[in-house]
Design an enzyme around this catalytic site. Structure first.
Site, short mmCIF file in Angstrom:
data_model
loop_
_atom_site.label_atom_id
_atom_site.label_comp_id
_atom_site.label_asym_id
_atom_site.label_seq_id
_atom_site.Cartn_x
_atom_site.Cartn_y
_atom_site.Cartn_z
N ASP A 128 -12.37 93.96 -6.16
CA ASP A 128 -12.10 95.19 -5.42
C ASP A 128 -13.34 95.56 -4.63
O ASP A 128 -14.47 95.28 -5.06
CB ASP A 128 -11.74 96.33 -6.38
CG ASP A 128 -10.37 96.14 -7.02
OD1 ASP A 128 -9.49 95.53 -6.37
OD2 ASP A 128 -10.18 96.62 -8.15
N ASP A 146 -4.07 95.22 -2.87
CA ASP A 146 -3.60 96.48 -3.45
C ASP A 146 -3.01 97.38 -2.37
O ASP A 146 -1.99 98.04 -2.58
CB ASP A 146 -4.75 97.22 -4.14
CG ASP A 146 -5.35 96.46 -5.30
OD1 ASP A 146 -4.66 95.61 -5.88
OD2 ASP A 146 -6.53 96.71 -5.61
#
Length: 166
Positions: A128, A146
């Site tokens: 991330d 995401d």
């Protein structure tokens, strides 16, 4: 009696186009993750605006780091879940290739799911790097995969609302 031409070169569905879009999403997702891992060390953060940072984070759980602190079984569970979801989505795309909004939703979810499955398989965690914060409120770091999953889920809800209203 009319018969179906079994040798027609006309495509029977737009599955290939949807899979192509999903592949582009996976490519963009993986390229951004490779770039961030080359430019940052784990935990390093770069403020971009007053509400947005780039940061290298590892998520061993699911969305919002759900189950991230477990013993490691979640890696295999989420990999299997993502793979099963991808297979089911491809089946749905094949059956409903002409329903544009529905297929956009599924394609965005598919691309994101595959992007995160690749991470779990290669690293054991999802990379991330997008970090949003505002007025003391901090969103967990996320990535392109995401983002496409979330956009796909929103489109899916919009498509269902549209169907209900017909």
């Amino acid at each position: 009696m009319a018969t179906k031409n079994r040798f027609s070169t006309k495509p029977q569905s737009g599955l290939g186009a949807w899979l192509g879009i999903a592949a582009i999403i996976v490519l963009i997702d993986q390229l951004t993750k490779i770039t961030i891992t080359k430019l940052f060390t784990y935990g390093e953060s770069l403020p971009v605006t007053s509400f947005f940072n780039l940061v290298l984070a590892h998520n061993q759980g699911a969305a919002f780091s759900f189950l991230a602190n477990e013993s490691g079984w979640q890696r295999y569970f989420f990999t299997a879940l993502g793979t099963a979801a991808a297979v089911f989505i491809i089946y749905l795309l094949k059956r409903n290739a002409g329903q544009r909004l529905f297929c956009w939703a599924l394609t965005l979810i598919l691309g994101g799911a595959i992007g995160n499955v690749i991470d779990r398989g290669m690293h054991g965690y999802v990379i991330d790097f997008l970090d949003i914060h505002l007025a003391g409120w901090h969103w967990p770091a996320f990535n392109v995969a995401d983002s496409t999953i979330c956009i796909g889920a929103i489109l899916f809800v919009l498509d269902e609302l549209r169907r209900v209203n017909k």
